[in-house]
Design a protein around this motif. Structure first.
Motif, PDB file in Angstrom:
ATOM      1  N   LYS A 266      22.184 -15.697  -7.684  1.00 24.17           N
ATOM      2  CA  LYS A 266      23.277 -15.155  -8.470  1.00 24.17           C
ATOM      3  C   LYS A 266      23.851 -16.246  -9.369  1.00 24.17           C
ATOM      4  O   LYS A 266      24.015 -17.390  -8.955  1.00 24.17           O
ATOM      5  N   GLU A 315      32.237 -10.833 -10.319  1.00 21.57           N
ATOM      6  CA  GLU A 315      31.443  -9.614 -10.508  1.00 21.57           C
ATOM      7  C   GLU A 315      31.876  -8.874 -11.759  1.00 21.57           C
ATOM      8  O   GLU A 315      31.040  -8.342 -12.502  1.00 21.57           O
ATOM      9  N   GLU A 318      30.417 -10.560 -14.726  1.00 20.00           N
ATOM     10  CA  GLU A 318      28.999 -10.221 -14.855  1.00 20.00           C
ATOM     11  C   GLU A 318      28.815  -8.875 -15.560  1.00 20.00           C
ATOM     12  O   GLU A 318      27.929  -8.721 -16.408  1.00 20.00           O
TER      13      GLU A 318
END
Length: 336
Positions: A266, A315, A318
């Motif tokens: 990630k 997140e 992203e």
């Protein structure tokens, strides 16, 4: 930076041996659950002793778990990036003995932290806090860390009966995250004594019936293992995996290779912010500031900016980055 691409997906593989697998052994007392559980794996086992099932077994590494704080502390030491390599050099197997006791510790922790002494006090329609949900999520988080950490994880449980059906003891909020992750659930039943009065080892049941719950992810596994031992379970798993490999033509791999295939790196907070700045500059130079603002506010809310995001919002960053990339591609500013 890792990319999710449905046109270039990963392909699942099956790993040999018990490394990284999740196993539950359950049954009545004196069926050898803990005795056999600590023998599964290639190296030393460590027992999270939520109850004293080790009184007749010498030489096993363990700590007495007396609270959910103790439980979380052990999980952290086994899974933290600062200690995981050191732990894996010593241990291959983590044994949780036993499931119901660990769930009681978790309930007590949630009640003491957020409630008034009982889960039901926070589980009514007028309450803003659902303690049952908090307990479920708290338990799931710690179990998920363990089963995803690369150890062989063995859960020991007592048996329970509901409407004449035998299953592991515990409520659904603690059992579901365990059973859903288990590669094998063995129901152990006593086999009595032989003609000389010597106790015969328990029988392990590995397939569900109308009378009891058991299961195995590997369809070629035997349904029963008489005189159950850890070694016999490992041999049965190895044979089942071999048979499935022969049938499908897909060879089983080492656990290390399976882990490598299943692990995607990630992007870090810093890497994502750098990419956002890059695409933001490209779009701004093309005069697409209004469209950029819309993308950001759709995720973060009106008036919010990406540069205000913290690491907890990685997140969300992203998601924003993917939308900025798509806008840049659709505008002909970068290639697909």
């Amino acid at each position: 930076m890792a990319e999710i691409d449905i046109f270039n997906p990963q392909e699942s593989v099956v790993a040999e041996g018990t490394e990284g697998k999740v196993i539950m052994l359950y049954g009545t007392n004196n069926t050898g659950k803990t005795f056999q559980g600590v023998r599964i794996g290639s190296k030393q086992a460590y027992v999270m002793a939520c109850e004293m099932g080790l009184n007749a077994i010498a030489g096993i590494k363990y700590n007495k778990i007396s609270s959910w704080g103790d439980f979380k502390k052990v999980v952290k030491q086994f899974t933290s990036k600062n200690t995981v390599d050191k732990a894996k050099a010593i241990y291959s197997t983590i044994v949780i003995d036993e499931v119901y006791a660990s769930s009681v510790f978790c309930k007590d922790y949630v009640c003491a932290t957020h409630g008034g002494g009982a889960l039901s006090l926070g589980a009514n329609e007028n309450s803003k806090v659902n303690l049952y949900q908090m307990y479920e999520q708290e338990y799931w988080r710690e179990i998920n860390k363990l089963v995803g950490s690369g150890y062989t994880v063995v859960f020991i449980a007592h048996k329970d009966e509901k409407d004449g059906y035998t299953l592991p003891k515990g409520d659904k909020r603690c059992l579901n995250p365990i059973i859903d992750n288990c590669d094998v659930v063995c129901y152990l039943t006593p086999a009595g004594v032989d003609e000389k009065g010597k106790v015969i080892k328990s029988t392990a049941h590995l397939a569900q019936t109308n009378e009891y719950f058991a299961r195995c992810r590997f369809t070629k596994i035997v349904t029963e293992i008489p005189e159950f031992t850890a070694e016999k379970l490992e041999a049965a798993l190895a044979e089942a995996i071999r048979l499935e490999a022969d049938e499908t033509g897909i060879k089983a791999v080492s656990y290390a290779e399976q882990l490598e295939r299943n692990t995607s790196k990630k992007a870090s907070y810093e890497e994502l912010m750098e990419e956002v700045a890059k695409y933001g500059g490209i779009l701004a130079e093309a005069g697409l500031i209004e469209q950029m603002t819309e993308i950001v506010e759709n995720v973060l809310g009106p008036g919010k900016k990406v540069m205000e995001c913290t690491k907890k919002q990685t997140e969300a960053i992203e998601v924003i980055l993917e939308d900025l990339k798509e806008l840049a591609q659709e505008s002909g500013l970068v290639k697909n």
